[in-house]
Design a protein around this motif. Structure first.
Motif, PDB file in Angstrom:
ATOM      1  N   ARG A  42       0.811  -1.219   0.000  1.00  0.00           N
ATOM      2  CA  ARG A  42       0.000   0.000   0.000  1.00  0.00           C
ATOM      3  C   ARG A  42       0.842   1.266   0.000  1.00  0.00           C
ATOM      4  NH1 ARG A  42      -2.592  -3.743   3.080  1.00  0.00           N
ATOM      5  NH2 ARG A  42      -4.688  -4.239   2.404  1.00  0.00           N
ATOM      6  N   ARG A  43       1.907   1.263  -0.709  1.00  0.00           N
ATOM      7  CA  ARG A  43       2.768   2.447  -0.820  1.00  0.00           C
ATOM      8  C   ARG A  43       3.329   2.517  -2.231  1.00  0.00           C
ATOM      9  NH1 ARG A  43       5.883   4.086   4.216  1.00  0.00           N
ATOM     10  NH2 ARG A  43       4.893   2.924   5.854  1.00  0.00           N
ATOM     11  N   PRO A  50      22.848   0.712  -7.506  1.00  0.00           N
ATOM     12  CA  PRO A  50      24.204   0.631  -6.949  1.00  0.00           C
ATOM     13  C   PRO A  50      25.087   1.792  -7.397  1.00  0.00           C
ATOM     14  CG  PRO A  50      23.723  -1.278  -8.355  1.00  0.00           C
ATOM     15  CD  PRO A  50      22.543  -0.375  -8.402  1.00  0.00           C
ATOM     16  N   ASN A  51      25.980   2.198  -6.507  1.00  0.00           N
ATOM     17  CA  ASN A  51      26.983   3.238  -6.796  1.00  0.00           C
ATOM     18  C   ASN A  51      26.370   4.513  -7.356  1.00  0.00           C
ATOM     19  OD1 ASN A  51      29.099   1.429  -6.033  1.00  0.00           O
ATOM     20  ND2 ASN A  51      28.808   0.431  -8.005  1.00  0.00           N
ATOM     21  N   THR A  52      25.240   4.909  -6.798  1.00  0.00           N
ATOM     22  CA  THR A  52      24.514   6.073  -7.300  1.00  0.00           C
ATOM     23  C   THR A  52      24.199   7.020  -6.148  1.00  0.00           C
ATOM     24  OG1 THR A  52      23.517   4.623  -8.963  1.00  0.00           O
ATOM     25  CG2 THR A  52      22.521   6.779  -8.673  1.00  0.00           C
ATOM     26  N   THR A  53      24.504   8.291  -6.345  1.00  0.00           N
ATOM     27  CA  THR A  53      24.201   9.294  -5.320  1.00  0.00           C
ATOM     28  C   THR A  53      22.705   9.606  -5.330  1.00  0.00           C
ATOM     29  OG1 THR A  53      24.483  11.180  -6.790  1.00  0.00           O
ATOM     30  CG2 THR A  53      26.477  10.370  -5.675  1.00  0.00           C
ATOM     31  N   SER A  54      22.245  10.282  -4.309  1.00  0.00           N
ATOM     32  CA  SER A  54      20.821  10.651  -4.261  1.00  0.00           C
ATOM     33  C   SER A  54      20.412  11.496  -5.458  1.00  0.00           C
ATOM     34  CB  SER A  54      20.511  11.414  -2.965  1.00  0.00           C
ATOM     35  OG  SER A  54      20.476  10.532  -1.887  1.00  0.00           O
ATOM     36  N   THR A  55      21.256  12.460  -5.814  1.00  0.00           N
ATOM     37  CA  THR A  55      20.904  13.310  -6.958  1.00  0.00           C
ATOM     38  C   THR A  55      20.902  12.504  -8.248  1.00  0.00           C
ATOM     39  OG1 THR A  55      22.876  14.460  -6.126  1.00  0.00           O
ATOM     40  CG2 THR A  55      21.217  15.792  -7.180  1.00  0.00           C
ATOM     41  N   ASP A  56      21.838  11.571  -8.372  1.00  0.00           N
ATOM     42  CA  ASP A  56      21.873  10.740  -9.570  1.00  0.00           C
ATOM     43  C   ASP A  56      20.658   9.821  -9.651  1.00  0.00           C
ATOM     44  OD1 ASP A  56      24.209  11.921 -10.390  1.00  0.00           O
ATOM     45  OD2 ASP A  56      25.505  10.308  -9.652  1.00  0.00           O
ATOM     46  N   HIS A  57      20.147   9.353  -8.503  1.00  0.00           N
ATOM     47  CA  HIS A  57      18.927   8.543  -8.514  1.00  0.00           C
ATOM     48  C   HIS A  57      17.811   9.315  -9.215  1.00  0.00           C
ATOM     49  CE1 HIS A  57      19.202   4.845  -5.971  1.00  0.00           C
ATOM     50  NE2 HIS A  57      20.357   5.398  -5.658  1.00  0.00           N
ATOM     51  N   GLU A  58      17.663  10.578  -8.865  1.00  0.00           N
ATOM     52  CA  GLU A  58      16.619  11.394  -9.484  1.00  0.00           C
ATOM     53  C   GLU A  58      16.853  11.568 -10.974  1.00  0.00           C
ATOM     54  OE1 GLU A  58      14.886  14.657  -6.828  1.00  0.00           O
ATOM     55  OE2 GLU A  58      16.987  14.511  -6.184  1.00  0.00           O
ATOM     56  N   ASP A  59      18.111  11.815 -11.359  1.00  0.00           N
ATOM     57  CA  ASP A  59      18.440  12.005 -12.771  1.00  0.00           C
ATOM     58  C   ASP A  59      18.205  10.741 -13.586  1.00  0.00           C
ATOM     59  OD1 ASP A  59      19.162  14.616 -12.211  1.00  0.00           O
ATOM     60  OD2 ASP A  59      21.324  14.177 -12.124  1.00  0.00           O
ATOM     61  N   HIS A  70       8.841  12.418 -10.582  1.00  0.00           N
ATOM     62  CA  HIS A  70       9.682  12.935  -9.500  1.00  0.00           C
ATOM     63  C   HIS A  70       9.727  11.945  -8.341  1.00  0.00           C
ATOM     64  CE1 HIS A  70      10.114  16.776 -11.432  1.00  0.00           C
ATOM     65  NE2 HIS A  70       8.813  16.780 -11.654  1.00  0.00           N
ATOM     66  N   PRO A  71      10.890  11.317  -8.137  1.00  0.00           N
ATOM     67  CA  PRO A  71      11.024  10.409  -7.004  1.00  0.00           C
ATOM     68  C   PRO A  71      10.831  11.158  -5.685  1.00  0.00           C
ATOM     69  CG  PRO A  71      12.875  10.182  -8.508  1.00  0.00           C
ATOM     70  CD  PRO A  71      12.107  11.388  -8.931  1.00  0.00           C
ATOM     71  N   GLU A  72      10.305  10.459  -4.696  1.00  0.00           N
ATOM     72  CA  GLU A  72      10.151  11.011  -3.359  1.00  0.00           C
ATOM     73  C   GLU A  72      10.996  10.185  -2.403  1.00  0.00           C
ATOM     74  OE1 GLU A  72       6.026  11.063  -2.258  1.00  0.00           O
ATOM     75  OE2 GLU A  72       5.473  12.328  -3.958  1.00  0.00           O
ATOM     76  N   TRP A  73      11.642  10.854  -1.463  1.00  0.00           N
ATOM     77  CA  TRP A  73      12.454  10.174  -0.470  1.00  0.00           C
ATOM     78  C   TRP A  73      11.551   9.651   0.644  1.00  0.00           C
ATOM     79  CZ3 TRP A  73      16.793   7.812   0.078  1.00  0.00           C
ATOM     80  CH2 TRP A  73      17.309   7.544   1.340  1.00  0.00           C
ATOM     81  N   HIS A  77      11.856   4.273   5.350  1.00  0.00           N
ATOM     82  CA  HIS A  77      12.489   3.094   4.751  1.00  0.00           C
ATOM     83  C   HIS A  77      13.852   3.390   4.121  1.00  0.00           C
ATOM     84  CE1 HIS A  77       8.216   1.926   4.975  1.00  0.00           C
ATOM     85  NE2 HIS A  77       8.756   0.783   5.334  1.00  0.00           N
ATOM     86  N   ARG A  78      14.278   4.647   4.159  1.00  0.00           N
ATOM     87  CA  ARG A  78      15.596   5.077   3.665  1.00  0.00           C
ATOM     88  C   ARG A  78      15.825   4.698   2.197  1.00  0.00           C
ATOM     89  NH1 ARG A  78      18.105   8.306   6.076  1.00  0.00           N
ATOM     90  NH2 ARG A  78      20.134   7.608   5.439  1.00  0.00           N
ATOM     91  N   CYS A  79      14.854   5.073   1.351  1.00  0.00           N
ATOM     92  CA  CYS A  79      14.967   4.769  -0.069  1.00  0.00           C
ATOM     93  C   CYS A  79      14.137   5.763  -0.884  1.00  0.00           C
ATOM     94  CB  CYS A  79      14.489   3.349  -0.350  1.00  0.00           C
ATOM     95  SG  CYS A  79      12.779   3.072   0.138  1.00  0.00           S
ATOM     96  N   TRP A  80      14.402   5.788  -2.170  1.00  0.00           N
ATOM     97  CA  TRP A  80      13.617   6.600  -3.099  1.00  0.00           C
ATOM     98  C   TRP A  80      12.393   5.810  -3.520  1.00  0.00           C
ATOM     99  CZ3 TRP A  80      14.214  11.557  -3.760  1.00  0.00           C
ATOM    100  CH2 TRP A  80      15.466  12.141  -3.506  1.00  0.00           C
ATOM    101  N   THR A  81      11.289   6.516  -3.802  1.00  0.00           N
ATOM    102  CA  THR A  81      10.059   5.864  -4.245  1.00  0.00           C
ATOM    103  C   THR A  81       9.469   6.593  -5.450  1.00  0.00           C
ATOM    104  OG1 THR A  81       8.593   7.157  -2.805  1.00  0.00           O
ATOM    105  CG2 THR A  81       9.500   5.119  -1.886  1.00  0.00           C
TER     106      THR A  81
END
Length: 171
Positions: A42-43, A50-59, A70-73, A77-81
């Motif tokens: 329900r989320r 791997p080997n990806t910074t937070s900003t790179d995750h978004e890119d 737009h990913p949300e932090w 759970h300490r992850c992008w969604t």
């Protein structure tokens, strides 16, 4: 004296310039890092690269899916969604850059598999079959399962698969 980017962002922004660690609840296969996708019941869908910074995750998500996604932090759970409607497109895109993908699904061991699961059109499943019967198994067409495991995290059941693109043997 000029500050570097990490100093300007502060200690809570360190993962903007250093690779984001794999959240402890994501499954790890043989101590190797594979991109991971986790489908909550329900989320929004969680993911890690791997080997990806937070900003790179978004890119990366913008490049794969759309700049409008737009990913949300998720700090719990300490992850992008992102929306789980992007599951198949994201998974297929990750196979272009990685040989295998770790796929997790939250499931309810008390929810019996039924015709709604077996005849579903989407790949989302939370019943006790752990998606094996879901949509007649068609959601995994073109993928091979390398390994499987289950875990319980914060009283939630998870089914994990390490998958790869299926290879066709020459006739």
């Amino acid at each position: 004296m000029e500050q570097n980017l990490a100093e300007r962002l502060g200690p809570d922004r360190e993962t903007w310039v250093t690779p984001l660690p794999l959240a402890i609840w994501f499954h790890r296969w043989d101590e190797r890092d594979h991109p991971s996708v986790a489908l909550f019941a329900r989320r929004r869908m969680a993911y890690w690269l791997p080997n990806t910074t937070s900003t790179d995750h978004e890119d990366v998500i913008g490049d794969i899916l759309s700049k409008r996604v737009h990913p949300e932090w998720d700090s719990e759970h300490r992850c992008w969604t992102i929306s789980d409607q992007h599951f198949q497109q994201l998974s297929e895109a990750l196979f272009k850059d990685y040989p295998a993908l770790s796929l997790g699904r939250e499931y309810n061991e008390h929810e019996k598999c039924n015709w709604q699961c077996q005849n579903a059109a989407s790949p989302l499943c939370t019943c006790s079959c752990q998606a094996r019967n879901h949509a007649g198994g068609k959601w995994m067409a073109g993928w091979s399962v390398l390994a499987e495991d289950t875990s319980v995290v914060s009283r939630r059941n998870w089914s994990w698969m390490l998958i790869e693109k299926a290879t066709r043997l020459a006739a």
